[in-house]
Design a protein around this motif. Structure first.
Motif, PDB file in Angstrom:
ATOM      1  N   SER A  62       0.746  -1.247   0.039  1.00 24.35           N
ATOM      2  CA  SER A  62       0.177   0.116   0.001  1.00 24.35           C
ATOM      3  C   SER A  62       0.923   1.170  -0.025  1.00 24.35           C
ATOM      4  O   SER A  62       2.097   1.219   0.662  1.00 24.35           O
ATOM      5  N   PRO A  63       0.471   2.329  -0.633  1.00 27.43           N
ATOM      6  CA  PRO A  63       1.353   3.627  -0.649  1.00 27.43           C
ATOM      7  C   PRO A  63       1.484   4.045   0.613  1.00 27.43           C
ATOM      8  O   PRO A  63       0.433   4.136   1.180  1.00 27.43           O
ATOM      9  N   THR A  64       2.428   4.858   0.890  1.00 23.25           N
ATOM     10  CA  THR A  64       2.651   5.658   2.059  1.00 23.25           C
ATOM     11  C   THR A  64       2.977   6.958   1.975  1.00 23.25           C
ATOM     12  O   THR A  64       3.189   7.900   2.880  1.00 23.25           O
ATOM     13  N   LYS A  65       3.167   7.494   0.738  1.00 25.32           N
ATOM     14  CA  LYS A  65       3.420   8.650   0.326  1.00 25.32           C
ATOM     15  C   LYS A  65       2.513   9.297  -1.014  1.00 25.32           C
ATOM     16  O   LYS A  65       1.863   8.455  -1.466  1.00 25.32           O
ATOM     17  N   GLN A  66       2.437  10.429  -1.428  1.00 25.75           N
ATOM     18  CA  GLN A  66       1.486  11.018  -1.970  1.00 25.75           C
ATOM     19  C   GLN A  66       2.162  10.995  -3.421  1.00 25.75           C
ATOM     20  O   GLN A  66       1.664  10.680  -4.535  1.00 25.75           O
ATOM     21  N   LEU A  67       3.498  11.055  -3.631  1.00 23.34           N
ATOM     22  CA  LEU A  67       4.253  11.102  -4.836  1.00 23.34           C
ATOM     23  C   LEU A  67       5.623  10.446  -4.623  1.00 23.34           C
ATOM     24  O   LEU A  67       6.429  10.659  -3.652  1.00 23.34           O
ATOM     25  N   SER A  68       5.988   9.598  -5.591  1.00 23.72           N
ATOM     26  CA  SER A  68       7.520   9.163  -5.432  1.00 23.72           C
ATOM     27  C   SER A  68       7.894   9.595  -6.851  1.00 23.72           C
ATOM     28  O   SER A  68       7.240   9.690  -8.012  1.00 23.72           O
ATOM     29  N   VAL A  69       9.260   9.913  -6.965  1.00 24.52           N
ATOM     30  CA  VAL A  69      10.011  10.359  -8.192  1.00 24.52           C
ATOM     31  C   VAL A  69      11.316   9.220  -8.425  1.00 24.52           C
ATOM     32  O   VAL A  69      12.017   9.179  -7.768  1.00 24.52           O
ATOM     33  N   VAL A  70      11.195   8.970  -9.656  1.00 30.49           N
ATOM     34  CA  VAL A  70      12.229   7.837  -9.888  1.00 30.49           C
ATOM     35  C   VAL A  70      13.081   8.664 -11.136  1.00 30.49           C
ATOM     36  O   VAL A  70      12.885   9.103 -12.000  1.00 30.49           O
ATOM     37  N   VAL A  71      14.324   8.710 -10.746  1.00 28.46           N
ATOM     38  CA  VAL A  71      15.569   9.205 -11.712  1.00 28.46           C
ATOM     39  C   VAL A  71      16.605   8.376 -11.857  1.00 28.46           C
ATOM     40  O   VAL A  71      17.210   8.040 -10.895  1.00 28.46           O
ATOM     41  N   PRO A  72      16.366   7.718 -13.106  1.00 24.69           N
ATOM     42  CA  PRO A  72      17.656   6.842 -13.437  1.00 24.69           C
ATOM     43  C   PRO A  72      18.767   7.607 -13.827  1.00 24.69           C
ATOM     44  O   PRO A  72      18.943   8.708 -14.436  1.00 24.69           O
ATOM     45  N   SER A  73      19.998   7.211 -13.142  1.00 19.82           N
ATOM     46  CA  SER A  73      21.429   7.894 -13.407  1.00 19.82           C
ATOM     47  C   SER A  73      22.379   6.786 -13.516  1.00 19.82           C
ATOM     48  O   SER A  73      22.706   5.962 -12.869  1.00 19.82           O
ATOM     49  N   TYR A  74      23.215   7.244 -14.599  1.00 19.54           N
ATOM     50  CA  TYR A  74      24.615   6.335 -14.954  1.00 19.54           C
ATOM     51  C   TYR A  74      25.450   7.551 -15.580  1.00 19.54           C
ATOM     52  O   TYR A  74      25.222   8.179 -16.417  1.00 19.54           O
ATOM     53  N   ASN A  75      26.560   7.506 -14.542  1.00 23.94           N
ATOM     54  CA  ASN A  75      27.614   8.561 -14.970  1.00 23.94           C
ATOM     55  C   ASN A  75      26.980   9.734 -15.096  1.00 23.94           C
ATOM     56  O   ASN A  75      27.320  10.966 -16.193  1.00 23.94           O
ATOM     57  N   GLU A  76      26.126  10.339 -13.926  1.00 24.65           N
ATOM     58  CA  GLU A  76      25.477  11.529 -14.079  1.00 24.65           C
ATOM     59  C   GLU A  76      26.077  12.588 -13.237  1.00 24.65           C
ATOM     60  O   GLU A  76      25.346  13.241 -12.375  1.00 24.65           O
TER      61      GLU A  76
END
Length: 294
Positions: A62-76
């Protein structure tokens, strides 16, 4: 003369049909049924603010936050800090978050951009999940536009809906700054996307997308492509399941440091588009109900 032209036309059609059959056969026999939705042991944890290991949650919790942000990063190392400063600054103005506002998932092996985003989404806590690129090309406050676009799609069937950021309104400006060759590649790619996979979405590749938790679970658990063309298959799956999709214009700025090599990357994506269509068409890939990760 007319007979010769007719013979050549028939020969051309026969060769094209033979080539299509051969490509379909190759696409079928090289297809893996479904990617393994598996985490390595090291990918099941993150370090909290005290430097201690904590178990990551699951998209099926079940969700526990309103919003999750997913940021893929490779050599960034150069671009990510700027993007994170803007994102966290904006989010903290909206709502104060606890000490666990940022979680880093270190993947054991390179899974590609789509694979990295999937791993992040499968460990998300939000009712809604935002995909955002590490370069910060889209201004983070534009998430409000996506939220409005998502809300305008209500009622959501089975609580599923997707809002896609779009740069289509900037196409004329970008054409003026591109070479003729890159413009030709762009139009060719857009045609293939429309012809083979996704109808009604002008910009499938913008990395700024907002999904409800249920839509993220359904689409990413069915995803096969893990590299650059994963966005197209994601939307193909969404349209198959009749998940409503809104395309929303967002602000976008070209940021140096892209890992896409124009010709070869677009050639690879073109091959992926063709194989996406052929593998679903031949039954090598089948869309199933949501599956849980091993």
């Amino acid at each position: 003369m007319l007979s010769l032209v007719l013979q050549l036309a028939v020969l051309g059609v026969a060769l094209a049909a033979a080539a299509l059959i051969l490509i379909s056969f190759v696409a079928f026999i090289t297809a893996t049924k479904m990617p393994h939705l598996r985490q390595y042991e090291e990918e099941k944890f993150f370090l909290n603010a005290r430097g201690q290991k904590e178990t990551l949650p699951s998209i099926w919790d079940s969700p526990t936050k309103q919003l999750s942000v997913v940021v893929p990063s490779y050599n960034e190392e150069k671009r990510l800090p700027v993007m994170m400063d803007e994102a966290l600054g904006y989010l903290e103005e909206r709502q104060k978050y606890g000490s666990d506002k940022v979680r880093v998932i270190t993947l054991v092996k390179n899974r590609g951009k789509g694979g990295a985003i999937r791993m992040g989404i499968f460990s998300s806590r939000g009712e809604k999940i935002l995909m955002a690129d590490a370069d910060g090309a889209t201004k983070f406050p534009d998430v409000e536009k996506l939220e409005k676009g998502l809300n305008d799609l209500q009622p959501w069937p089975d609580q599923m809906a997707i809002a896609c950021g779009s740069r289509a309104h900037l196409e004329k400006e970008s054409i003026a700054q591109r070479s003729y060759f890159r413009t030709l590649l762009m139009y060719g790619f857009h045609f293939l996307v429309w012809f083979l996979c996704v109808k009604g979405i002008r910009d499938t590749q913008c990395g700024f997308k907002l999904l409800t938790r249920e839509a993220a679970s359904r689409t990413f658990s069915s995803l096969h492509i893990e590299r650059w063309a994963f966005d197209v298959e994601l939307l193909y799956i969404a349209q198959f399941f009749k998940i409503p999709i809104a395309e929303i214009a967002v602000n976008w700025t070209e940021i140096e440091g892209s890992k896409l090599v124009p010709f070869w990357s677009w050639l690879q994506m073109g091959k992926d588009l063709l194989f996406i269509r052929l593998r679903y068409l031949t039954g090598a890939w089948r869309l199933e109900q949501t599956r849980k990760m091993n």
